[in-house]
Design an enzyme around this catalytic site. Sequence first.
Site, PDB file in Angstrom:
ATOM      1  N   ARG A  63       0.827  -1.218   0.000  1.00 16.91           N
ATOM      2  CA  ARG A  63       0.000   0.000   0.000  1.00 16.91           C
ATOM      3  C   ARG A  63       0.861   1.269   0.000  1.00 16.91           C
ATOM      4  NH1 ARG A  63      -1.880   2.011   4.292  1.00 16.91           N
ATOM      5  NH2 ARG A  63      -2.317   0.062   5.377  1.00 16.91           N
ATOM      6  N   TYR A 123     -17.169  12.531 -16.757  1.00 19.37           N
ATOM      7  CA  TYR A 123     -17.507  11.186 -16.322  1.00 19.37           C
ATOM      8  C   TYR A 123     -18.495  11.290 -15.148  1.00 19.37           C
ATOM      9  CZ  TYR A 123     -16.887   6.324 -15.112  1.00 19.37           C
ATOM     10  OH  TYR A 123     -17.109   5.004 -14.857  1.00 19.37           O
ATOM     11  N   ASP A 196      -8.585  15.352 -17.015  1.00 14.25           N
ATOM     12  CA  ASP A 196      -8.858  13.933 -17.206  1.00 14.25           C
ATOM     13  C   ASP A 196      -8.679  13.654 -18.696  1.00 14.25           C
ATOM     14  OD1 ASP A 196     -10.025  11.439 -17.730  1.00 14.25           O
ATOM     15  OD2 ASP A 196     -11.491  11.648 -16.106  1.00 14.25           O
ATOM     16  N   LYS A 221      -9.095   1.902 -19.320  1.00 20.67           N
ATOM     17  CA  LYS A 221      -9.594   2.098 -20.680  1.00 20.67           C
ATOM     18  C   LYS A 221      -8.472   1.837 -21.692  1.00 20.67           C
ATOM     19  CE  LYS A 221     -13.302   3.349 -18.451  1.00 20.67           C
ATOM     20  NZ  LYS A 221     -13.586   4.752 -18.153  1.00 20.67           N
TER      21      LYS A 221
HETATM   22  C1  LIG Z   1     -13.982   5.405 -17.119  1.00 23.13           C
HETATM   23  C2  LIG Z   1     -13.605   6.805 -16.890  1.00 23.13           C
HETATM   24  C3  LIG Z   1     -13.224   7.230 -15.612  1.00 23.13           C
HETATM   25  C4  LIG Z   1     -13.257   6.311 -14.413  1.00 23.13           C
HETATM   26  O1  LIG Z   1     -12.330   5.292 -14.524  1.00 23.13           O
HETATM   27  P1  LIG Z   1     -12.492   3.878 -13.739  1.00 23.13           P
HETATM   28  O2  LIG Z   1     -11.217   3.209 -14.059  1.00 23.13           O
HETATM   29  O3  LIG Z   1     -13.714   3.231 -14.307  1.00 23.13           O
HETATM   30  O4  LIG Z   1     -12.664   4.212 -12.298  1.00 23.13           O
HETATM   31  C5  LIG Z   1     -12.838   8.532 -15.449  1.00 23.13           C
HETATM   32  N1  LIG Z   1     -12.830   9.400 -16.478  1.00 23.13           N
HETATM   33  C6  LIG Z   1     -13.192   9.024 -17.719  1.00 23.13           C
HETATM   34  C7  LIG Z   1     -13.158  10.033 -18.811  1.00 23.13           C
HETATM   35  C8  LIG Z   1     -13.597   7.726 -17.969  1.00 23.13           C
HETATM   36  O5  LIG Z   1     -13.977   7.370 -19.195  1.00 23.13           O
END
Ligand SMILES: *Cc1c(COP(=O)(O)O)cnc(C)c1O
Length: 380
Positions: A63, A123, A196, A221
Amino acid sequence: MISGVTSGDRPPFLATRAVHAGNDVDPGTGAIRRPIVAANSYALPEDPSELDWSGTATRLYTRNGGANQGWLEDKLVALEDPSGVSPGGCAAVALASGVAALHAVFFTFLRSGDHVVSSDVTYVATHRLLTELLPARWGITATLVDSSDPDAVRAAIRPETRLVHVETPANPTTRITDVDAVAAVAHEAGALLSVDATFATPVLQRPLERGADLVVHSLTKYVNGHGDAMGGAVLGRRELVERIRADAMVDAGGVISPFNAWLIARGAVTLPMRMRAHCAGAQQVAEYLESRPEVAYVAYPGLASHPQHALATRTLDGGYGGMLAFALDGPPELQNRFVAALRVITSAVSLGHDESLIVHVGAGGEGRAAHFPPEFRRLG
Ligand SMILES: *Cc1c(COP(=O)(O)O)cnc(C)c1O
């Protein structure tokens, strides 16, 4: 062997960095791939009594930082900061999910009474964190604006604004924000800018080069790219990232698992070539959909009809991503019938992997759908 960023006149090409950064010969076995180090703990020094148990400088507990996490972070830094010239040095912290990474940014840099300016298209978890959870739990407030308009961001700034947060291209409408312009607005106000960049990946855009202080990725992703592991990351100046590591990772616990870090590091090897294929495929699909009379709208930054097409062309490298939003001209039932009739494309959430996915988000209703701009909400 390239480990992280090599010395020399210029950094290796992106595709080379994606393969080699963070990988090396395993000294224990001679294997040319880093192993999965599943241990929860690491051998302590002879006299551990002076160790900082919340520290991250010495490997002691997964951790506080694990081996696979560290190797993945090396690869992410090499992708995001290819020339290793970010002011303050670039560091990465890999966490359990994209949302853990977003939470880590908010948790580390915001206090009670602080204010955030955020894009009003994000998101869904970001939206809920900023509009429900942070205000109710910690008295942090957010103003949501159309971040494609830097003047709207500027107008929303308050004396207590500490953070500007945008998503570009935004999930789900593919809205593009001008990172350079919004960074200038944030910095004028003494606020940090976090971006993001899940939809862009470091292949298409590196927001730190454009003035952002922090870049957040859902590694779940494109970066992993195989739909089989969750992870997230925050990158930025070392001093900022180390605060996240200490506060949000060690003591709030959102660390990535060794196995997921290993899977994601393996997946990221092919990120540059996968992004090229995603971009080419999505462009074709978008053009096809736009040519069909049954289709009410298509939002894809690579189409001339996209509201920020020119900005996207100027600020994304070599493509517009693999995500698009569209609706058929008709009621929600028609959208559902269309999705049900697809034979190869699966109705499921997530994105950025080998399978093509589709989700009818219901652009007329509450929640996520309400994030669609009015011209989209009118339809389907
Ligand atoms: C999927 C997504 C997230 C969240 O990610 P997780 O790995 O599912 O927690 C945040 N921002 C965007 C733009 C996303 O597509």
